[in-house]
Design an enzyme around this catalytic site. Structure first.
Site, PDB file in Angstrom:
ATOM      1  N   GLY A   1       1.227  -1.259  -0.038  1.00 24.91           N
ATOM      2  CA  GLY A   1      -0.156  -0.002   0.105  1.00 24.91           C
ATOM      3  C   GLY A   1       0.858   1.448   0.305  1.00 24.91           C
ATOM      4  O   GLY A   1       0.554   2.558   0.218  1.00 24.91           O
TER       5      GLY A   1
ATOM      6  N   GLY B   1      -0.244   4.572  -1.159  1.00 27.69           N
ATOM      7  CA  GLY B   1      -1.176   4.898  -0.606  1.00 27.69           C
ATOM      8  C   GLY B   1      -1.295   6.511   0.047  1.00 27.69           C
ATOM      9  O   GLY B   1      -0.185   6.963   0.503  1.00 27.69           O
ATOM     10  N   GLN B   2      -2.327   6.689   1.358  1.00 26.82           N
ATOM     11  CA  GLN B   2      -2.146   7.980   2.574  1.00 26.82           C
ATOM     12  C   GLN B   2      -0.908   8.256   3.181  1.00 26.82           C
ATOM     13  O   GLN B   2      -0.387   8.670   3.353  1.00 26.82           O
ATOM     14  CB  GLN B   2      -3.295   8.352   2.808  1.00 26.82           C
ATOM     15  CG  GLN B   2      -3.313   9.281   3.408  1.00 26.82           C
ATOM     16  CD  GLN B   2      -4.758   9.850   4.612  1.00 26.82           C
ATOM     17  OE1 GLN B   2      -5.028   8.722   5.397  1.00 26.82           O
ATOM     18  NE2 GLN B   2      -4.486  11.029   4.863  1.00 26.82           N
TER      19      GLN B   2
ATOM     20  N   ARG C   1      -2.997  -0.060  -6.643  1.00 27.22           N
ATOM     21  CA  ARG C   1      -3.903   0.147  -7.538  1.00 27.22           C
ATOM     22  C   ARG C   1      -4.077   1.990  -8.277  1.00 27.22           C
ATOM     23  O   ARG C   1      -4.537   2.227  -9.199  1.00 27.22           O
ATOM     24  CB  ARG C   1      -5.096   0.381  -6.908  1.00 27.22           C
ATOM     25  CG  ARG C   1      -5.985  -0.804  -5.859  1.00 27.22           C
ATOM     26  CD  ARG C   1      -7.647  -0.554  -5.663  1.00 27.22           C
ATOM     27  NE  ARG C   1      -6.883   0.119  -4.159  1.00 27.22           N
ATOM     28  CZ  ARG C   1      -7.140   0.537  -3.469  1.00 27.22           C
ATOM     29  NH1 ARG C   1      -8.805   0.923  -3.672  1.00 27.22           N
ATOM     30  NH2 ARG C   1      -6.881   1.030  -2.186  1.00 27.22           N
TER      31      ARG C   1
ATOM     32  N   TYR D   1     -15.825  -2.198   6.713  1.00 24.88           N
ATOM     33  CA  TYR D   1     -14.340  -2.359   7.041  1.00 24.88           C
ATOM     34  C   TYR D   1     -14.116  -2.659   8.591  1.00 24.88           C
ATOM     35  O   TYR D   1     -12.653  -3.041   9.270  1.00 24.88           O
ATOM     36  CB  TYR D   1     -14.081  -1.112   7.416  1.00 24.88           C
ATOM     37  CG  TYR D   1     -13.180  -0.230   7.152  1.00 24.88           C
ATOM     38  CD1 TYR D   1     -11.903  -0.294   6.328  1.00 24.88           C
ATOM     39  CD2 TYR D   1     -12.621   1.109   8.010  1.00 24.88           C
ATOM     40  CE1 TYR D   1     -10.909   0.034   6.787  1.00 24.88           C
ATOM     41  CE2 TYR D   1     -11.624   1.264   8.480  1.00 24.88           C
ATOM     42  CZ  TYR D   1     -10.374   1.279   7.678  1.00 24.88           C
ATOM     43  OH  TYR D   1      -9.207   2.359   7.984  1.00 24.88           O
TER      44      TYR D   1
ATOM     45  N   LYS E   1     -11.248  -4.577  10.340  1.00 23.38           N
ATOM     46  CA  LYS E   1     -10.432  -4.512  11.416  1.00 23.38           C
ATOM     47  C   LYS E   1     -10.137  -4.908  12.837  1.00 23.38           C
ATOM     48  O   LYS E   1      -8.719  -5.328  13.231  1.00 23.38           O
ATOM     49  CB  LYS E   1     -10.596  -3.137  11.854  1.00 23.38           C
ATOM     50  CG  LYS E   1      -9.613  -1.759  10.431  1.00 23.38           C
ATOM     51  CD  LYS E   1      -8.132  -2.170   9.843  1.00 23.38           C
ATOM     52  CE  LYS E   1      -7.660  -1.423   9.049  1.00 23.38           C
ATOM     53  NZ  LYS E   1      -6.385  -1.011   8.011  1.00 23.38           N
TER      54      LYS E   1
HETATM   55  N1  SER Z   1     -10.272   7.366   8.213  1.00 30.14           N
HETATM   56  C1  SER Z   1     -10.579   5.806   8.063  1.00 30.14           C
HETATM   57  C2  SER Z   1     -11.727   6.134   7.747  1.00 30.14           C
HETATM   58  O1  SER Z   1     -12.238   7.026   7.391  1.00 30.14           O
HETATM   59  C3  SER Z   1     -10.656   4.962   9.275  1.00 30.14           C
HETATM   60  O2  SER Z   1      -9.938   4.658   9.925  1.00 30.14           O
HETATM   61  O3  SER Z   1     -11.807   5.507   6.802  1.00 30.14           O
END
Ligand code: SER
Length: 318
Positions: A8, A11-12, A36, A142, A146
């Site tokens: 990743g 990513g951010q 991606r 999500y 986690k």
């Molecule tokens: N920043 C993430 C989200 O908003 C939370 O883990 O999905």
């Protein structure tokens, strides 16, 4: 000297963490893996970049020994809002990806970092001073990935001795790579809108309080936890970490201190509002402070000052 793989990496978090790790250990020791998005800026030029789909167990199993990887920061995942739109796909990326990483780590003796989230909590979790060990019944796919991820990491440690560690990140604010499809993305988007057009329409209600953190602190948290002597750790995964907790209205007021003509409006997205409403308002992160010395540097005022400086310079150069 560790050999580090960051999944990743485009990513951010990954883009900034990869560069920070390259600074720390030398560019040759940190392999960036993305899938991606295309690598931007320095990422592809400062060290090795590989295209890797974390669902491809064979590719991961080949890469790890071939590159002599000893540490994996596993950041590849779908975020909360986009995951609600494609739950099966989110499960596949978030869970198959993590299992493949843990399996490679088991076979080749790697240390693993896994970022969990405030999303690992749900509506029946105490929302204020959310304890380290408490009810975890998330209502999003999500969040379910986690919690499962935290449990799997603990399981691989207990069962196979894999040195897996992780934190529960709050919303992360940064100025390099945009987040994508998260519920806390408003706290990044607002800065671009403020600098560009002095107005932002927020998709969460004015009073929606959530934990947040500036990216330099998030990077520091990951590296510090991974480098802590294991004997100091009672917990290993899912450490609550936070740096500030605010509402959209409070963030807008802080931005107005710098840009007095900035205005905020509200165009609520019911999906993301419902997700935010199910998360804690403010976590207790004393376990992280006690066990490995967690200490954030940026509060709301310092973060806003730094964000506005960076975004203004970035937009001027575009
Ligand atoms: N920043 C993430 C989200 O908003 C939370 O883990 O999905």
């Amino acid at each position: 000297m560790p050999r580090i793989l960051v999944t990743g990496a485009t990513g951010q978090i990954g883009a900034e963490l990869t560069l920070a790790l390259r600074e720390r250990h030398g560019a040759d020791h940190v392999i960036a893996a993305g899938h991606r998005r295309e690598p931007s800026g320095n990422l592809a030029h400062t060290g090795l970049y590989v295209s890797l789909d974390v669902r491809d167990a064979a590719a991961l199993d080949a890469l790890v020994p071939e590159q002599g990887v000893t540490v994996i920061y596993h950041l590849a995942a779908l975020l909360s809002a986009v995951a609600e739109e494609q739950p099966l796909h989110a499960w596949d990326i978030n869970m198959s990806g993590l299992l493949n990483v843990l399996e490679s780590a088991r076979k080749y003796g790697c240390q693993v970092f896994f970022p969990s989230s405030i999303a690992a909590f749900g509506p029946d979790t105490p929302p204020f001073d959310t304890p380290q060990d408490t009810v975890q019944h998330p209502s999003t796919i999500y969040g379910i990935t986690k919690v499962t991820g935290e449990l799997l990491c603990d399981y691989y440690h207990r069962r196979y001795g894999v040195d897996a560690r992780g934190v529960r990140y709050p919303g992360l604010i940064s100025n390099q790579v945009l987040p994508g499809g998260g519920t806390t993305d408003y706290a990044v988007d607002i800065f671009y809108a403020a600098v560009k057009q002095r107005h932002y329409d927020c998709f969460l209600r004015a009073g929606t309080q959530l934990d947040m953190m500036y990216m330099p602190d998030a990077i520091q948290a990951a590296i510090q936890l991974m480098e802590t002597d294991a004997n100091r750790l009672t917990h290993r995964n899912g450490f609550n970490v936070t740096a500030m907790s605010f509402t959209p209205a409070q963030l807008a007021a802080e931005i107005q201190r710098h840009l007095p003509d900035f205005t905020i409006g509200y165009a609520i997205d019911p999906l993301r509002q419902a997700i935010a409403d199910s998360w804690p308002r403010h976590m207790d992160d004393s376990a992280a402070r006690y066990e490995w010395g967690w200490q954030p540097r940026y509060d709301l005022a310092a973060m806003v000052t730094d964000m506005l400086r960076h975004i203004t310079a970035k937009l001027r150069n575009e």
